[in-house]
Design a protein around this motif. Structure first.
Motif, PDB file in Angstrom:
ATOM      1  N   PRO A  99       0.823  -1.206   0.000  1.00 54.00           N
ATOM      2  CA  PRO A  99       0.000   0.000   0.000  1.00 54.00           C
ATOM      3  C   PRO A  99       0.860   1.260   0.000  1.00 54.00           C
ATOM      4  O   PRO A  99       1.965   1.269   0.559  1.00 54.00           O
ATOM      5  N   ALA A 100       0.368   2.310  -0.628  1.00 58.50           N
ATOM      6  CA  ALA A 100       0.941   3.630  -0.371  1.00 58.50           C
ATOM      7  C   ALA A 100       0.561   3.979   1.061  1.00 58.50           C
ATOM      8  O   ALA A 100      -0.601   3.863   1.447  1.00 58.50           O
ATOM      9  N   ALA A 101       1.528   4.392   1.871  1.00 63.30           N
ATOM     10  CA  ALA A 101       1.235   4.626   3.293  1.00 63.30           C
ATOM     11  C   ALA A 101       2.082   5.734   3.888  1.00 63.30           C
ATOM     12  O   ALA A 101       2.130   5.893   5.107  1.00 63.30           O
ATOM     13  N   GLN A 102       2.753   6.495   3.037  1.00 55.03           N
ATOM     14  CA  GLN A 102       3.633   7.550   3.526  1.00 55.03           C
ATOM     15  C   GLN A 102       3.005   8.926   3.305  1.00 55.03           C
ATOM     16  O   GLN A 102       2.277   9.141   2.341  1.00 55.03           O
ATOM     17  N   GLY A 103       3.314   9.853   4.192  1.00 59.31           N
ATOM     18  CA  GLY A 103       2.851  11.227   4.030  1.00 59.31           C
ATOM     19  C   GLY A 103       1.435  11.452   4.520  1.00 59.31           C
ATOM     20  O   GLY A 103       0.943  10.752   5.421  1.00 59.31           O
ATOM     21  N   GLU A 104       0.761  12.433   3.910  1.00 64.73           N
ATOM     22  CA  GLU A 104      -0.594  12.795   4.324  1.00 64.73           C
ATOM     23  C   GLU A 104      -1.579  11.674   3.997  1.00 64.73           C
ATOM     24  O   GLU A 104      -1.583  11.161   2.870  1.00 64.73           O
ATOM     25  N   PRO A 105      -2.424  11.288   4.960  1.00 60.47           N
ATOM     26  CA  PRO A 105      -3.378  10.199   4.713  1.00 60.47           C
ATOM     27  C   PRO A 105      -4.248  10.406   3.481  1.00 60.47           C
ATOM     28  O   PRO A 105      -4.490   9.458   2.729  1.00 60.47           O
ATOM     29  N   MET A 106      -4.722  11.629   3.258  1.00 64.05           N
ATOM     30  CA  MET A 106      -5.588  11.861   2.107  1.00 64.05           C
ATOM     31  C   MET A 106      -4.868  11.556   0.800  1.00 64.05           C
ATOM     32  O   MET A 106      -5.473  11.089  -0.170  1.00 64.05           O
TER      33      MET A 106
ATOM     34  N   ILE B  21      -8.888 -10.107  -8.050  1.00 68.05           N
ATOM     35  CA  ILE B  21      -8.014  -8.993  -7.693  1.00 68.05           C
ATOM     36  C   ILE B  21      -7.927  -8.877  -6.177  1.00 68.05           C
ATOM     37  O   ILE B  21      -8.847  -9.251  -5.449  1.00 68.05           O
ATOM     38  N   GLY B  22      -6.798  -8.352  -5.717  1.00 64.88           N
ATOM     39  CA  GLY B  22      -6.624  -8.222  -4.279  1.00 64.88           C
ATOM     40  C   GLY B  22      -5.463  -7.315  -3.948  1.00 64.88           C
ATOM     41  O   GLY B  22      -4.972  -6.564  -4.798  1.00 64.88           O
ATOM     42  N   VAL B  23      -5.023  -7.421  -2.715  1.00 59.92           N
ATOM     43  CA  VAL B  23      -3.963  -6.557  -2.210  1.00 59.92           C
ATOM     44  C   VAL B  23      -2.937  -7.405  -1.463  1.00 59.92           C
ATOM     45  O   VAL B  23      -3.167  -8.587  -1.205  1.00 59.92           O
ATOM     46  N   SER B  24      -1.839  -6.775  -1.127  1.00 52.67           N
ATOM     47  CA  SER B  24      -0.787  -7.441  -0.369  1.00 52.67           C
ATOM     48  C   SER B  24      -0.226  -6.456   0.642  1.00 52.67           C
ATOM     49  O   SER B  24      -0.013  -5.281   0.318  1.00 52.67           O
ATOM     50  N   ASN B  25      -0.040  -6.922   1.855  1.00 55.91           N
ATOM     51  CA  ASN B  25       0.533  -6.094   2.923  1.00 55.91           C
ATOM     52  C   ASN B  25      -0.368  -4.936   3.338  1.00 55.91           C
ATOM     53  O   ASN B  25       0.120  -3.932   3.869  1.00 55.91           O
ATOM     54  N   PHE B  26      -1.651  -5.054   3.125  1.00 48.86           N
ATOM     55  CA  PHE B  26      -2.608  -4.031   3.567  1.00 48.86           C
ATOM     56  C   PHE B  26      -3.105  -4.397   4.960  1.00 48.86           C
ATOM     57  O   PHE B  26      -3.682  -5.465   5.167  1.00 48.86           O
ATOM     58  N   LEU B  27      -2.878  -3.501   5.911  1.00 50.66           N
ATOM     59  CA  LEU B  27      -3.384  -3.661   7.268  1.00 50.66           C
ATOM     60  C   LEU B  27      -4.770  -3.021   7.362  1.00 50.66           C
ATOM     61  O   LEU B  27      -5.203  -2.322   6.431  1.00 50.66           O
ATOM     62  N   PRO B  28      -5.489  -3.225   8.465  1.00 51.33           N
ATOM     63  CA  PRO B  28      -6.845  -2.679   8.544  1.00 51.33           C
ATOM     64  C   PRO B  28      -6.945  -1.189   8.242  1.00 51.33           C
ATOM     65  O   PRO B  28      -7.878  -0.754   7.566  1.00 51.33           O
ATOM     66  N   HIS B  29      -5.982  -0.376   8.704  1.00 48.59           N
ATOM     67  CA  HIS B  29      -6.097   1.057   8.459  1.00 48.59           C
ATOM     68  C   HIS B  29      -5.805   1.431   7.009  1.00 48.59           C
ATOM     69  O   HIS B  29      -6.085   2.563   6.593  1.00 48.59           O
TER      70      HIS B  29
ATOM     71  N   SER C  61      10.260 -10.271   9.336  1.00 45.51           N
ATOM     72  CA  SER C  61      11.184  -9.799   8.295  1.00 45.51           C
ATOM     73  C   SER C  61      11.658  -8.372   8.515  1.00 45.51           C
ATOM     74  O   SER C  61      12.673  -7.955   7.949  1.00 45.51           O
ATOM     75  N   GLY C  62      10.895  -7.605   9.296  1.00 47.51           N
ATOM     76  CA  GLY C  62      11.199  -6.187   9.468  1.00 47.51           C
ATOM     77  C   GLY C  62      10.518  -5.307   8.434  1.00 47.51           C
ATOM     78  O   GLY C  62      10.613  -4.072   8.500  1.00 47.51           O
ATOM     79  N   LEU C  63       9.807  -5.930   7.501  1.00 56.33           N
ATOM     80  CA  LEU C  63       9.120  -5.177   6.449  1.00 56.33           C
ATOM     81  C   LEU C  63       7.702  -4.845   6.905  1.00 56.33           C
ATOM     82  O   LEU C  63       6.788  -5.666   6.794  1.00 56.33           O
ATOM     83  N   HIS C  64       7.531  -3.642   7.425  1.00 57.33           N
ATOM     84  CA  HIS C  64       6.215  -3.196   7.884  1.00 57.33           C
ATOM     85  C   HIS C  64       5.649  -2.204   6.877  1.00 57.33           C
ATOM     86  O   HIS C  64       6.366  -1.290   6.432  1.00 57.33           O
ATOM     87  N   PRO C  65       4.381  -2.345   6.491  1.00 58.34           N
ATOM     88  CA  PRO C  65       3.810  -1.477   5.452  1.00 58.34           C
ATOM     89  C   PRO C  65       3.910   0.023   5.728  1.00 58.34           C
ATOM     90  O   PRO C  65       3.947   0.827   4.799  1.00 58.34           O
ATOM     91  N   ASP C  66       3.937   0.403   6.998  1.00 54.15           N
ATOM     92  CA  ASP C  66       3.971   1.826   7.320  1.00 54.15           C
ATOM     93  C   ASP C  66       5.385   2.405   7.393  1.00 54.15           C
ATOM     94  O   ASP C  66       5.551   3.616   7.496  1.00 54.15           O
ATOM     95  N   THR C  67       6.389   1.543   7.340  1.00 59.65           N
ATOM     96  CA  THR C  67       7.759   2.039   7.478  1.00 59.65           C
ATOM     97  C   THR C  67       8.663   1.729   6.275  1.00 59.65           C
ATOM     98  O   THR C  67       9.759   2.279   6.187  1.00 59.65           O
ATOM     99  N   VAL C  68       8.228   0.833   5.394  1.00 58.20           N
ATOM    100  CA  VAL C  68       9.052   0.565   4.204  1.00 58.20           C
ATOM    101  C   VAL C  68       9.130   1.827   3.372  1.00 58.20           C
ATOM    102  O   VAL C  68       8.250   2.690   3.422  1.00 58.20           O
ATOM    103  N   THR C  69      10.168   1.928   2.583  1.00 57.49           N
ATOM    104  CA  THR C  69      10.397   3.158   1.810  1.00 57.49           C
ATOM    105  C   THR C  69       9.911   3.042   0.367  1.00 57.49           C
ATOM    106  O   THR C  69      10.247   3.867  -0.461  1.00 57.49           O
ATOM    107  N   PHE C  70       9.142   1.995   0.071  1.00 55.69           N
ATOM    108  CA  PHE C  70       8.580   1.859  -1.282  1.00 55.69           C
ATOM    109  C   PHE C  70       7.075   1.823  -1.219  1.00 55.69           C
ATOM    110  O   PHE C  70       6.509   1.705  -0.164  1.00 55.69           O
TER     111      PHE C  70
END
Length: 268
Positions: free
Chosen positions: A98-105, A130-138, A259-268
């Motif tokens: 997911p895109a998860a960096q910066g302003e939520p909007m 179709i689906g998603v990967s690494n999407f958390l509830p928020h 793994s250390g790969l958290h959707p809210d902290t990865v840089t991609f």
């Protein structure tokens, strides 16, 4: 969708790659998981085409990378994936992260725009699911609020020692199937004393215990194995059951093998 998938992330792309896929097919694997960023789709496509097995018997999953995470470029990414795999359709297409960096909007709009492209591809009949990967509830809540077609799958890092219970519960409550990537904790769990103890009690391997745990929680695991015997073991998880106590012990393990790969902290 076959219950057990075959993951191809971090399988070395060398002279042994295609033989690894060939062996998996010979053992009975039919669900193969790849992604744009893995750069192995052309090799997988070659092996599948040369196997002599009809395309319809395979379940192929791929994921678009962050560089194509927008309405404008998602369709182009899908076309490239099909060309590399040399197939006319995918069984499952996912947004890799997911895109998860910066302003939520802003990031919510980016995810929604990508999802609109996925819905367009799906409604055109060009992909089966179709689906998603690494999407958390928020990440899922704002996406679901705008979606016309609900994500059918969410692929998450899940294994004993990292059960992601809140995300799993959310997906199950919303009818979203969860797949587990890295279900063996990148091999770390194969030497974990808790899994070794449970495996010994059932006469199986720690890998089989971890995969069986996924299965009993309603999760479809996608293990990776390059060795013939490990590939075979990973398919052979239907001849035993965990006790409720064993299942709970695995679920409640302290954090292990993340793994250390958290959707809210990865840089991609």
């Amino acid at each position: 969708m076959p219950t057990i998938g075959f993951g191809t992330w971090q399988i070395p792309i060398n002279e042994h790659f295609q033989s690894t896929i060939q062996t998996a097919i010979q053992l009975g694997y039919r669900h193969f998981d790849t992604a744009q960023i893995y750069n192995n789709a052309a090799l997988i496509g070659d092996v599948i085409r040369e196997s002599g097995i009809p395309r319809s018997e395979f379940f192929l999953t791929s994921k678009i990378w962050a560089s194509h995470r927008s309405f404008e470029s998602a369709e182009d990414a899908y076309a490239m994936i099909l060309e590399q795999l040399q197939v006319d359709y995918l069984d499952l297409l996912l947004i890799h992260w997911p895109a998860a960096q910066g302003e939520p909007m802003v990031w919510q709009a980016q995810n929604a725009g990508t999802w609109r492209a996925f819905e367009k591809i799906y409604k055109a009949g060009a992909v089966r699911a179709i689906g998603v990967s690494n999407f958390l509830p928020h990440h899922l809540v704002p996406l679901l609020a705008r979606a016309k077609v609900k994500p059918m799958v969410n692929q998450l890092e899940i294994h004993p020692g990292y059960p992601q219970r809140a995300a799993l519960r959310f997906c199950m409550d919303h009818g979203i199937l969860v797949q587990a990537w890295s279900p063996l904790g990148r091999g770390t769990l194969l030497r974990h004393p808790t899994l070794e103890k449970i495996a010994s009690a059932h006469g199986v391997t720690p890998a089989q215990v971890a995969l069986r745990w996924c299965l009993e929680l309603g999760i479809a695991p996608i293990p990776k194995a390059t060795d013939f015997h490990h590939q075979k073991e990973d398919l052979d998880i239907f001849g035993f059951e965990l006790t409720p106590e064993e299942r709970d012990e695995l679920t409640l393990m302290p954090q292990t093998a993340f793994s250390g790969l958290h959707p809210d902290t990865v840089t991609f």
